[in-house]
Design an enzyme around this catalytic site. Sequence first.
Site, PDB file in Angstrom:
ATOM      1  N   TRP A  37       0.851  -1.203   0.000  1.00 18.45           N
ATOM      2  CA  TRP A  37       0.000   0.000   0.000  1.00 18.45           C
ATOM      3  C   TRP A  37       0.879   1.242   0.000  1.00 18.45           C
ATOM      4  O   TRP A  37       1.951   1.264   0.616  1.00 18.45           O
ATOM      5  CB  TRP A  37      -0.908   0.014   1.227  1.00 18.45           C
ATOM      6  CG  TRP A  37      -2.311  -0.408   0.924  1.00 18.45           C
ATOM      7  CD1 TRP A  37      -3.394   0.395   0.811  1.00 18.45           C
ATOM      8  CD2 TRP A  37      -2.791  -1.741   0.699  1.00 18.45           C
ATOM      9  NE1 TRP A  37      -4.518  -0.343   0.515  1.00 18.45           N
ATOM     10  CE2 TRP A  37      -4.182  -1.656   0.441  1.00 18.45           C
ATOM     11  CE3 TRP A  37      -2.207  -2.996   0.670  1.00 18.45           C
ATOM     12  CZ2 TRP A  37      -4.978  -2.765   0.170  1.00 18.45           C
ATOM     13  CZ3 TRP A  37      -2.989  -4.102   0.402  1.00 18.45           C
ATOM     14  CH2 TRP A  37      -4.355  -3.984   0.151  1.00 18.45           C
ATOM     15  N   TRP A  39       0.587   4.849   1.060  1.00 11.32           N
ATOM     16  CA  TRP A  39       1.008   5.710   2.179  1.00 11.32           C
ATOM     17  C   TRP A  39       1.479   4.885   3.372  1.00 11.32           C
ATOM     18  O   TRP A  39       2.316   5.318   4.145  1.00 11.32           O
ATOM     19  CB  TRP A  39      -0.014   6.787   2.522  1.00 11.32           C
ATOM     20  CG  TRP A  39      -1.303   6.460   3.205  1.00 11.32           C
ATOM     21  CD1 TRP A  39      -2.119   5.406   2.983  1.00 11.32           C
ATOM     22  CD2 TRP A  39      -1.935   7.255   4.229  1.00 11.32           C
ATOM     23  NE1 TRP A  39      -3.231   5.481   3.776  1.00 11.32           N
ATOM     24  CE2 TRP A  39      -3.152   6.605   4.559  1.00 11.32           C
ATOM     25  CE3 TRP A  39      -1.631   8.427   4.884  1.00 11.32           C
ATOM     26  CZ2 TRP A  39      -4.037   7.100   5.512  1.00 11.32           C
ATOM     27  CZ3 TRP A  39      -2.526   8.928   5.837  1.00 11.32           C
ATOM     28  CH2 TRP A  39      -3.704   8.275   6.147  1.00 11.32           C
ATOM     29  N   GLN A 112      -3.178   7.597  -3.330  1.00  9.02           N
ATOM     30  CA  GLN A 112      -3.333   7.759  -1.874  1.00  9.02           C
ATOM     31  C   GLN A 112      -2.505   8.955  -1.409  1.00  9.02           C
ATOM     32  O   GLN A 112      -1.743   9.521  -2.200  1.00  9.02           O
ATOM     33  CB  GLN A 112      -2.866   6.472  -1.154  1.00  9.02           C
ATOM     34  CG  GLN A 112      -4.014   5.570  -0.739  1.00  9.02           C
ATOM     35  CD  GLN A 112      -3.601   4.503   0.256  1.00  9.02           C
ATOM     36  OE1 GLN A 112      -2.454   4.090   0.302  1.00  9.02           O
ATOM     37  NE2 GLN A 112      -4.553   4.039   1.051  1.00  9.02           N
ATOM     38  N   ASP A 174     -11.251   5.566   4.181  1.00  8.85           N
ATOM     39  CA  ASP A 174     -12.187   4.934   3.250  1.00  8.85           C
ATOM     40  C   ASP A 174     -13.674   5.194   3.466  1.00  8.85           C
ATOM     41  O   ASP A 174     -14.355   5.599   2.554  1.00  8.85           O
ATOM     42  CB  ASP A 174     -11.975   3.410   3.245  1.00  8.85           C
ATOM     43  CG  ASP A 174     -10.532   3.033   2.965  1.00  8.85           C
ATOM     44  OD1 ASP A 174      -9.641   3.897   3.082  1.00  8.85           O
ATOM     45  OD2 ASP A 174     -10.283   1.861   2.626  1.00  8.85           O
ATOM     46  N   TRP A 362     -13.306   4.230   9.735  1.00  8.66           N
ATOM     47  CA  TRP A 362     -12.990   5.663   9.789  1.00  8.66           C
ATOM     48  C   TRP A 362     -14.158   6.511  10.296  1.00  8.66           C
ATOM     49  O   TRP A 362     -14.177   7.713  10.141  1.00  8.66           O
ATOM     50  CB  TRP A 362     -12.555   6.159   8.406  1.00  8.66           C
ATOM     51  CG  TRP A 362     -11.163   5.716   8.079  1.00  8.66           C
ATOM     52  CD1 TRP A 362     -10.806   4.623   7.329  1.00  8.66           C
ATOM     53  CD2 TRP A 362      -9.933   6.304   8.513  1.00  8.66           C
ATOM     54  NE1 TRP A 362      -9.439   4.506   7.265  1.00  8.66           N
ATOM     55  CE2 TRP A 362      -8.875   5.535   7.979  1.00  8.66           C
ATOM     56  CE3 TRP A 362      -9.607   7.415   9.292  1.00  8.66           C
ATOM     57  CZ2 TRP A 362      -7.527   5.835   8.201  1.00  8.66           C
ATOM     58  CZ3 TRP A 362      -8.275   7.716   9.516  1.00  8.66           C
ATOM     59  CH2 TRP A 362      -7.259   6.929   8.974  1.00  8.66           C
ATOM     60  N   GLU A 405      -5.154  -2.400  13.916  1.00  9.34           N
ATOM     61  CA  GLU A 405      -5.250  -1.407  12.844  1.00  9.34           C
ATOM     62  C   GLU A 405      -5.822  -0.087  13.378  1.00  9.34           C
ATOM     63  O   GLU A 405      -5.365   0.986  13.024  1.00  9.34           O
ATOM     64  CB  GLU A 405      -6.155  -1.988  11.750  1.00  9.34           C
ATOM     65  CG  GLU A 405      -6.236  -1.202  10.471  1.00  9.34           C
ATOM     66  CD  GLU A 405      -7.092  -1.914   9.421  1.00  9.34           C
ATOM     67  OE1 GLU A 405      -7.724  -2.952   9.763  1.00  9.34           O
ATOM     68  OE2 GLU A 405      -7.154  -1.426   8.274  1.00  9.34           O
TER      69      GLU A 405
HETATM   70  C1  GLC Z   1      -7.403   0.751   4.708  1.00 11.97           C
HETATM   71  C2  GLC Z   1      -7.161   2.190   5.184  1.00 11.97           C
HETATM   72  C3  GLC Z   1      -6.092   2.829   4.315  1.00 11.97           C
HETATM   73  C4  GLC Z   1      -4.833   1.972   4.334  1.00 11.97           C
HETATM   74  C5  GLC Z   1      -5.132   0.518   3.950  1.00 11.97           C
HETATM   75  C6  GLC Z   1      -3.952  -0.406   4.175  1.00 11.97           C
HETATM   76  O1  GLC Z   1      -7.909   0.730   3.425  1.00 11.97           O
HETATM   77  O2  GLC Z   1      -8.331   2.931   5.158  1.00 11.97           O
HETATM   78  O3  GLC Z   1      -5.819   4.134   4.773  1.00 11.97           O
HETATM   79  O4  GLC Z   1      -3.863   2.489   3.500  1.00 11.97           O
HETATM   80  O5  GLC Z   1      -6.195   0.025   4.734  1.00 11.97           O
HETATM   81  O6  GLC Z   1      -3.503  -0.341   5.494  1.00 11.97           O
END
Ligand code: GLC
Length: 440
Positions: A37, A39, A112, A174, A362, A405
């Site tokens: 992923w 960010w 992202q 999200d 979120w 998480e």
């Molecule tokens: C979820 C989060 C996102 C993150 C991803 C992987 O989709 O909302 O911000 O990058 O998980 O951790």
Amino acid sequence: MTDTQLRQLIEGSKAILLENWKEGFTVPTKNLYPFQWNWDSGFVSLVHSYFFLFIAMLLLDTLFKGQWENGMVPHILFHSENETTYFPNYDFWNSNVNQGAPQKPKSSGITQPPVHGFILENLLEKFHDNEELLAFAKDIFPKIVHFHRFLYTYRDPNQEGLFFIYHPWESGRDNSPLWDESLDRIQIDRSKLPTYKRKDTSLADSSERPTDDQYDRYVYLIQFGKENQYDGKAIAKESPVLIQDSMMNAILIKSNQSLINLADRLVMDKAELEEWQQQSIKSYNDKLWSDELGMYACYDMRGGKQIPFKEIGGISPIYAGIPDKQKADLLAKYLQDLHDRGYYLCPSFDVDSPLFDSKRYWRGPVWPQMNWMIHMGLKEYGYEGLAKIVKSDLLELVRTLGFHEYFEPEKSLAKKLSRGYGGDSFSWTASSVLDLIHST
Ligand code: GLC
């Protein structure tokens, strides 16, 4: 917190980073998110640097191998095409409808938050004279600028210095209630929606994940992006979701500034960056500040109005040096009040809103990487006491509820729980904890 407890957190972080390392990248968590992923990779690279600096560089390098010709750095890179436990997988995204998307690694078709500029500066602050890092920085600097140029070129149709997102997943937040009204605008014709099967709800508790109805809308927007090769002009013209996100734009401004700070040392041009930066900061304050909320708001370009909710993105500009002292005081007061009322900092959404849901992703929970950014920003503005609370709240949550998480924000409720929410053994939870422990 005792020394033993701190040591346990450090050891725990280390173990997770080892566990989640694959060849060349780190997964956010093994089962739920088995790819790279965007960010997440930025935050995680900071912490790999404590153990092996070359891994921190490799991780960013691998991420930018997925950069598209137009400059976009995708939100997911599917390094393995055999992994079948994730939806939407690379075949569903079919990013090669865009001529400039690499054949390998396959990727998603959206982006992202552009954290890479400030991550690079942070690494260079940590390892100031490291020659390999300097060489790496020179190599990646223009690629990061190219990414920023993508945002200013393809996502800023009115040339305001504020870019838009058209899929909630781009924001990194999200299923925040921020996007509800825009998503509701989508007229879903289920007979035209491709058939699909969610995989996330068989791997995590469905009460902690987005709803099925929201998922249909996410899938609709992927289809819409795909039909427009993911960068077509029609996206700005026709997308039902078109939002200038407070957090994404704050992060862009922060990263612009980091690149400007580094440019002379790396012998890079900064004129373009300075031009973007000046306009972006001005527009950000003019368009996204809300007196009513006492914080910044996202702007719904389709609806022609601010999105009137208090949430974590509206505080994030404190990390980018955007607010003046008066505005920063209001942001700090918002956090202090929450603390005084018995909440762990920082809930992701307004605890007084009927849309607040302390468990659901979120729509309320505390997210570790947000605490990291807010802590750094508060320190920068001199709110030392509050910065310490933001740090110690996260450390306490992770110590008592594990490397999850996201977390329950209400202290009285959290005390009754035995675990955090969402995925376990989470990489950016480990990275935020470890870097915060080192932050004095
Ligand atoms: C979820 C989060 C996102 C993150 C991803 C992987 O989709 O909302 O911000 O990058 O998980 O951790």
